[in-house]
Structure formats: structure tokens, C-alpha cells
Design a protein around this motif. Structure first.
Motif, PDB file in Angstrom:
ATOM      1  N   GLY A 156       0.815  -1.214   0.000  1.00 17.12           N
ATOM      2  CA  GLY A 156       0.000   0.000   0.000  1.00 17.12           C
ATOM      3  C   GLY A 156       0.844   1.258   0.000  1.00 17.12           C
ATOM      4  N   LYS A 157       2.004   1.205   0.680  1.00 18.13           N
ATOM      5  CA  LYS A 157       2.919   2.355   0.672  1.00 18.13           C
ATOM      6  C   LYS A 157       3.432   2.626  -0.735  1.00 18.13           C
ATOM      7  CE  LYS A 157       4.598   1.356   5.366  1.00 18.13           C
ATOM      8  NZ  LYS A 157       5.784   0.986   6.178  1.00 18.13           N
ATOM      9  N   LEU A 158       3.742   1.550  -1.465  1.00 16.18           N
ATOM     10  CA  LEU A 158       4.219   1.704  -2.842  1.00 16.18           C
ATOM     11  C   LEU A 158       3.131   2.304  -3.726  1.00 16.18           C
ATOM     12  CD1 LEU A 158       6.276   1.118  -5.136  1.00 16.18           C
ATOM     13  CD2 LEU A 158       5.260  -1.168  -5.302  1.00 16.18           C
ATOM     14  N   LEU A 159       1.910   1.806  -3.603  1.00  9.80           N
ATOM     15  CA  LEU A 159       0.818   2.308  -4.438  1.00  9.80           C
ATOM     16  C   LEU A 159       0.499   3.770  -4.103  1.00  9.80           C
ATOM     17  CD1 LEU A 159      -1.536  -0.815  -4.462  1.00  9.80           C
ATOM     18  CD2 LEU A 159       0.285  -0.190  -6.056  1.00  9.80           C
ATOM     19  N   THR A 160       0.604   4.132  -2.827  1.00 12.12           N
ATOM     20  CA  THR A 160       0.399   5.532  -2.441  1.00 12.12           C
ATOM     21  C   THR A 160       1.471   6.421  -3.045  1.00 12.12           C
ATOM     22  OG1 THR A 160      -0.664   4.918  -0.354  1.00 12.12           O
ATOM     23  CG2 THR A 160       0.293   7.124  -0.477  1.00 12.12           C
ATOM     24  N   SER A 161       2.716   5.949  -3.041  1.00 14.11           N
ATOM     25  CA  SER A 161       3.813   6.725  -3.621  1.00 14.11           C
ATOM     26  C   SER A 161       3.625   6.914  -5.121  1.00 14.11           C
ATOM     27  CB  SER A 161       5.142   6.026  -3.334  1.00 14.11           C
ATOM     28  OG  SER A 161       6.228   6.776  -3.842  1.00 14.11           O
ATOM     29  N   LEU A 162       3.107   5.899  -5.793  1.00 17.19           N
ATOM     30  CA  LEU A 162       2.846   6.018  -7.229  1.00 17.19           C
ATOM     31  C   LEU A 162       1.840   7.137  -7.519  1.00 17.19           C
ATOM     32  CD1 LEU A 162       2.639   2.232  -8.175  1.00 17.19           C
ATOM     33  CD2 LEU A 162       4.286   3.866  -9.118  1.00 17.19           C
ATOM     34  N   LYS A 163       0.868   7.293  -6.647  1.00 17.47           N
ATOM     35  CA  LYS A 163      -0.124   8.359  -6.824  1.00 17.47           C
ATOM     36  C   LYS A 163       0.473   9.725  -6.488  1.00 17.47           C
ATOM     37  CE  LYS A 163      -4.070   5.353  -5.779  1.00 17.47           C
ATOM     38  NZ  LYS A 163      -5.174   5.069  -4.807  1.00 17.47           N
ATOM     39  N   GLN A 164       1.332   9.736  -5.480  1.00 15.40           N
ATOM     40  CA  GLN A 164       1.926  11.005  -5.059  1.00 15.40           C
ATOM     41  C   GLN A 164       2.988  11.505  -6.032  1.00 15.40           C
ATOM     42  OE1 GLN A 164       3.336   9.942  -1.139  1.00 15.40           O
ATOM     43  NE2 GLN A 164       1.498  10.763  -0.120  1.00 15.40           N
ATOM     44  N   PRO A 166       3.591  10.627  -9.663  1.00 13.52           N
ATOM     45  CA  PRO A 166       3.289   9.935 -10.919  1.00 13.52           C
ATOM     46  C   PRO A 166       4.351  10.126 -11.995  1.00 13.52           C
ATOM     47  CG  PRO A 166       1.951  11.913 -10.701  1.00 13.52           C
ATOM     48  CD  PRO A 166       2.646  11.723  -9.393  1.00 13.52           C
ATOM     49  N   GLU A 167       5.242  11.084 -11.814  1.00  5.24           N
ATOM     50  CA  GLU A 167       6.276  11.328 -12.817  1.00  5.24           C
ATOM     51  C   GLU A 167       7.524  10.473 -12.590  1.00  5.24           C
ATOM     52  OE1 GLU A 167       7.410  13.675  -9.279  1.00  5.24           O
ATOM     53  OE2 GLU A 167       5.519  13.192 -10.308  1.00  5.24           O
ATOM     54  N   ARG A 168       7.614   9.819 -11.444  1.00  7.62           N
ATOM     55  CA  ARG A 168       8.835   9.092 -11.087  1.00  7.62           C
ATOM     56  C   ARG A 168       8.716   7.595 -11.378  1.00  7.62           C
ATOM     57  NH1 ARG A 168      11.168  10.850  -5.309  1.00  7.62           N
ATOM     58  NH2 ARG A 168      13.012   9.908  -6.284  1.00  7.62           N
ATOM     59  N   SER A 169       9.803   7.007 -11.848  1.00  4.29           N
ATOM     60  CA  SER A 169       9.878   5.555 -12.001  1.00  4.29           C
ATOM     61  C   SER A 169      10.148   4.949 -10.629  1.00  4.29           C
ATOM     62  CB  SER A 169      11.011   5.169 -12.959  1.00  4.29           C
ATOM     63  OG  SER A 169      10.840   5.787 -14.212  1.00  4.29           O
ATOM     64  N   HIS A 170       9.309   3.998 -10.223  1.00  3.42           N
ATOM     65  CA  HIS A 170       9.468   3.354  -8.924  1.00  3.42           C
ATOM     66  C   HIS A 170      10.213   2.043  -9.099  1.00  3.42           C
ATOM     67  CE1 HIS A 170       6.669   6.419  -7.707  1.00  3.42           C
ATOM     68  NE2 HIS A 170       6.649   5.975  -6.462  1.00  3.42           N
ATOM     69  N   LEU A 171      11.477   2.000  -8.650  1.00  2.53           N
ATOM     70  CA  LEU A 171      12.339   0.829  -8.794  1.00  2.53           C
ATOM     71  C   LEU A 171      12.309   0.028  -7.494  1.00  2.53           C
ATOM     72  CD1 LEU A 171      13.187   2.639 -11.171  1.00  2.53           C
ATOM     73  CD2 LEU A 171      15.547   1.965 -10.750  1.00  2.53           C
ATOM     74  N   VAL A 172      11.793  -1.195  -7.581  1.00  2.84           N
ATOM     75  CA  VAL A 172      11.644  -2.034  -6.397  1.00  2.84           C
ATOM     76  C   VAL A 172      12.703  -3.130  -6.418  1.00  2.84           C
ATOM     77  CG1 VAL A 172      10.096  -3.496  -5.042  1.00  2.84           C
ATOM     78  CG2 VAL A 172       9.155  -1.600  -6.407  1.00  2.84           C
ATOM     79  N   GLY A 173      13.622  -3.085  -5.473  1.00  2.00           N
ATOM     80  CA  GLY A 173      14.637  -4.127  -5.358  1.00  2.00           C
ATOM     81  C   GLY A 173      14.046  -5.369  -4.708  1.00  2.00           C
ATOM     82  N   ALA A 174      14.224  -6.515  -5.359  1.00  2.00           N
ATOM     83  CA  ALA A 174      13.694  -7.777  -4.832  1.00  2.00           C
ATOM     84  C   ALA A 174      14.542  -8.910  -5.378  1.00  2.00           C
ATOM     85  CB  ALA A 174      12.228  -7.964  -5.227  1.00  2.00           C
ATOM     86  N   TRP A 248      22.404   1.430 -14.897  1.00  2.00           N
ATOM     87  CA  TRP A 248      21.090   1.019 -15.390  1.00  2.00           C
ATOM     88  C   TRP A 248      19.969   1.746 -14.655  1.00  2.00           C
ATOM     89  CZ3 TRP A 248      17.134  -1.647 -12.797  1.00  2.00           C
ATOM     90  CH2 TRP A 248      16.103  -2.130 -13.604  1.00  2.00           C
ATOM     91  N   ALA A 249      20.049   1.824 -13.345  1.00  2.00           N
ATOM     92  CA  ALA A 249      18.987   2.441 -12.555  1.00  2.00           C
ATOM     93  C   ALA A 249      18.895   3.948 -12.797  1.00  2.00           C
ATOM     94  CB  ALA A 249      19.208   2.153 -11.073  1.00  2.00           C
ATOM     95  N   ARG A 250      20.037   4.583 -13.007  1.00  2.00           N
ATOM     96  CA  ARG A 250      20.043   6.045 -13.150  1.00  2.00           C
ATOM     97  C   ARG A 250      19.453   6.509 -14.473  1.00  2.00           C
ATOM     98  NH1 ARG A 250      25.039   5.158 -10.528  1.00  2.00           N
ATOM     99  NH2 ARG A 250      26.250   5.366 -12.462  1.00  2.00           N
ATOM    100  N   ARG A 251      19.216   5.568 -15.404  1.00  2.00           N
ATOM    101  CA  ARG A 251      18.643   5.951 -16.687  1.00  2.00           C
ATOM    102  C   ARG A 251      17.139   6.209 -16.620  1.00  2.00           C
ATOM    103  NH1 ARG A 251      21.473   1.680 -20.940  1.00  2.00           N
ATOM    104  NH2 ARG A 251      23.617   2.491 -20.783  1.00  2.00           N
ATOM    105  N   PHE A 252      16.512   5.767 -15.543  1.00  2.00           N
ATOM    106  CA  PHE A 252      15.063   5.929 -15.438  1.00  2.00           C
ATOM    107  C   PHE A 252      14.707   7.362 -15.053  1.00  2.00           C
ATOM    108  CE2 PHE A 252      15.655   1.382 -15.054  1.00  2.00           C
ATOM    109  CZ  PHE A 252      14.625   0.880 -15.843  1.00  2.00           C
ATOM    110  N   ASN A 253      13.405   7.663 -15.197  1.00  2.00           N
ATOM    111  CA  ASN A 253      12.932   9.022 -14.965  1.00  2.00           C
ATOM    112  C   ASN A 253      12.783   9.298 -13.477  1.00  2.00           C
ATOM    113  OD1 ASN A 253      11.744  11.388 -16.661  1.00  2.00           O
ATOM    114  ND2 ASN A 253      10.347  11.170 -14.939  1.00  2.00           N
ATOM    115  N   GLU A 254      13.669  10.137 -12.921  1.00  2.00           N
ATOM    116  CA  GLU A 254      13.649  10.486 -11.501  1.00  2.00           C
ATOM    117  C   GLU A 254      13.420   9.235 -10.650  1.00  2.00           C
ATOM    118  OE1 GLU A 254      11.433  14.013 -10.312  1.00  2.00           O
ATOM    119  OE2 GLU A 254      11.014  14.396 -12.431  1.00  2.00           O
ATOM    120  N   PRO A 255      14.291   8.248 -10.736  1.00  2.00           N
ATOM    121  CA  PRO A 255      14.042   6.964 -10.075  1.00  2.00           C
ATOM    122  C   PRO A 255      13.870   7.092  -8.563  1.00  2.00           C
ATOM    123  CG  PRO A 255      16.344   7.144 -10.750  1.00  2.00           C
ATOM    124  CD  PRO A 255      15.627   8.285 -11.396  1.00  2.00           C
TER     125      PRO A 255
END
Length: 336
Positions: A156-164, A166-174, A248-255
Motif C-alpha cells: 500500500g505504501k508503494l501504491l500511495t507513492s505512485l499516486k503522489q 506519478p512522474e517518477r519511475s518506482h524501482l523495487v529491489g527484490a 542502469w537504474a540512473r537511466r530511469f525518470n527520476e528513479p
């Protein structure tokens, strides 16, 4: 028979001298019984390997066709005789194909639980309590401070951040095996239907999970060129944590860097890793779950293999339950 005569620690790992086999050995041996496919438990180069079908498949994906000399499949609950010793495999709930291995001889039952968790996880079979005389447990999060929150609340924290943002790429390490697929499935179960992008290192294992009936939804390769970062605005990108430390990670939009791990409870770990959005999602038991499992299994003795051994041993002793640490080396927290 004393338990140590049936199973005891050696430099190569737990060894059964009567059956002449090792469990999760840390170096190549003639016969290995493997609990699950994480690299600290499942290594290449053994003469013979006995494991679940899914663990054998995962070892082949990770190490190639010639990962061992010969392989044998253990079905859930099947009783297999090895030189007068009976072994059987039951689900451990850790990752796809992960098993506990019950070793029996002359009425003595020793259960090697491997890595395990008790929470609901649709990406693998759930843990099955196995009554035994000696219960061998991990203690990755074996300290009273570790109480893991609801995984869906963390998503839920991730989904909330996506709404807050929306211009940033959310990179999830797993981690590639188990955690990545579980996180993707959790995101889906929380109602997110958009495409999820994955690092190439996850592709084969995600394909295998889906082939085994684990629905991950629309997943796409996170292939990015310097000229195309805008394509990933507001996207969820899942990859191995190591990939987020390189270009690789730094190429995304405001990661925005996230990491799904039980260790994200430790703020210093998140800070040191540059994690902006820590997600406390673990594939191991927390402290209450470890205690609950020991009570449920009701063994006569507990052996602790790796992790925070001393605290769990001390708790057992306070309950009047004999316990000892095995001080095995070579086991890390790849699937934490």
C-alpha cells in the motif's frame, strides 16, 4: 539412538552418516538433499541431488543442464529410503518448491526445516507443521525486535507513492528467486493492473513461476536507452538490488528506489543502501512466528542452524526445551 548419530554438522553442512547424504551442503558432495533453490542452500557440482521437482527445475535454470551428476524428484509426502534411512519432503512456505526434509530411523524423527515462513503466499505451497523429535530451525530474524507487518500494507505504501509521484519511475529491489515474484503478485492482489517492468535477470524465473500457475499479470522487460526514460514515468520496475547500484537504474525518470526485505525494519540498512521507500516484506519468519512454530511442532529438542542463534536457543531453554546452536557457516539471507 542419539540424534547426533543420525544427523550432525560437518564443514560441508549437515551430514547423515547412516544414509551417507548431506542436507544443503556448502561444497560439492556425492549425495545432496536440497531444501530449496537459493544459492546458499542449492549449489552446483553434487554427484546426486534429491529435491522437489520445482527446486530441481530452478537449479537447472540458475546453473545449467549439468548442475549435478544425477537427479531424483521427491514428491510431497513421499517416503524415500536411502541406505536404511527414510526421508520425506513437506512444504516450507519459503519460495516455490521449498521443502522441509524429515529424516527418520528407528523411530527417531529429525526435521530439517530449511528456510521457511508462515504467512500466506500464493506463489508457493504453505508451510506444513511436521511433528518431530528434533526440530532444526533457522533464525534469520531470531530476535524479539523483529515483528513483520502485513505485506499488503507495505505494498500500500508503494501504491500511495505512485499516486503522489506519478512522474517518477518506482524501482523495487527484490531478490530474483521468490521475493520478486511474491512482490509482483502482492502488487496484483492489491489491485494494480498496469504493466510491471522487470530487469532481465528476473525473466527466466518469472517465466517459470507463470508456467507453474503463478499469475503475475502483464510483465514486460525494463529495457531502457538513454533517449527513452520518459517511457517509464510512473512505472513499477522490479529488479535485483544489485542492479540499482549501477548506471542502469540512473537511466530511469527520476528513479525512486525501494527495496522489499525483512531487513528494511533496520533503518540504518535502508539509509546505507540509499533506499527512499523501504518495504518490510520478508520470506522468513519473524520472532513471534518462530516461537509459534516451535510450540506447534512440539519437539523434544531444537537445533538452530543459522541467523540469530543465541536468542532463540535462550528462549527455548527458558521454556525447559533443550536447544543448541549448530554454528553452520555459508548460509546468507539471499531470500530475505
Amino acid at each position: 539412538m542419539k540424534p547426533e548419530a543420525l544427523l550432525h554438522p560437518t564443514p560441508a553442512g549437515l551430514f547423515c552418516p547412516i544414509g551417507r547424504f548431506h542436507v544443503d551442503p556448502v561444497r560439492p558432495v556425492e549425495r545432496a538433499l536440497i531444501t530449496h533453490g537459493h544459492s546458499d542452500h542449492a549449489r552446483a557440482g553434487h554427484g546426486k541431488v534429491l529435491a522437489t521437482r520445482q527446486t530441481l527445475d530452478i537449479m537447472r535454470i540458475r546453473y545449467g543442464e549439468d548442475f549435478c551428476g544425477a537427479e531424483q524428484v521427491a514428491a510431497w509426502g513421499e517416503r524415500i529410503e536411502i541406505d536404511g534411512v527414510t526421508v520425506s519432503f513437506q512444504p516450507a512456505g519459503h519460495v516455490l518448491g521449498s521443502a522441509q526434509i524429515l529424516i527418520e530411523k528407528d523411530g527417531l524423527r529429525i526435521n530439517v526445516s530449511g528456510d521457511y515462513k508462515r504467512g500466506v503466499d500464493p506463489t508457493c505451497a504453505s508451510f506444513v507443521p511436521v511433528p518431530c523429535d528434533v526440530f532444526i530451525t533457522e533464525a534469520t530474524f531470531g530476535l524479539p525486535v523483529f515483528h513483520h507487518p502485513d505485506p499488503k500494507a507495505e505494498i500500500g505504501k508503494l501504491l500511495t507513492s505512485l499516486k503522489q509521484f506519478p512522474e517518477r519511475s518506482h524501482l523495487v529491489g527484490a531478490y530474483a528467486l521468490g521475493k520478486a515474484q511474491r512482490v509482483i503478485r502482492l502488487i496484483r492482489d492489491c489491485g494494480y493492473d498496469e504493466p510491471i517492468c522487470i530487469h532481465g535477470a528476473l525473466a527466466k524465473l518469472c517465466d517459470y513461476y507463470q508456467g507453474q500457475g503463478v499469475a503475475l499479470g502483464d510483465i514486460r522487460p525494463a529495457t531502457i536507452e538513454k533517449s527513452t526514460p520518459d517511457l517509464f514515468k510512473g512505472a513499477v520496475v522490479v529488479g535485483p538490488p544489485s542492479a540499482f547500484q549501477d548506471r542502469w537504474a540512473r537511466r530511469f525518470n527520476e528513479p525512486l528506489i525501494s527495496f522489499a526485505s525483512g531487513w528494511m525494519m533496520v533503518r540504518q540498512r535502508a539509509k546505507q543502501g540509499g533506499v527512499e521507500l523501504p518495504l518490510v516484506i520478508s520470506d522468513h519468519c519473524d520472532w513471534p512466528e518462530l516461537l509459534e512454530t516451535i510450540r506447534e511442532v512440539a519437539p523434544s529438542e531444537v537445533w538452530v542452524t543459522h541467523g540469530r542463534e543465541e536468542a532463540l536457543v535462550r528462549w527455548c531453554e527458558l521454556q525447559g526445551l533443550p536447544a543448541r546452536p549448530l554454528h553452520l557457516v555459508g548460509y546468507e539471507d539471499e531470500g530475505d
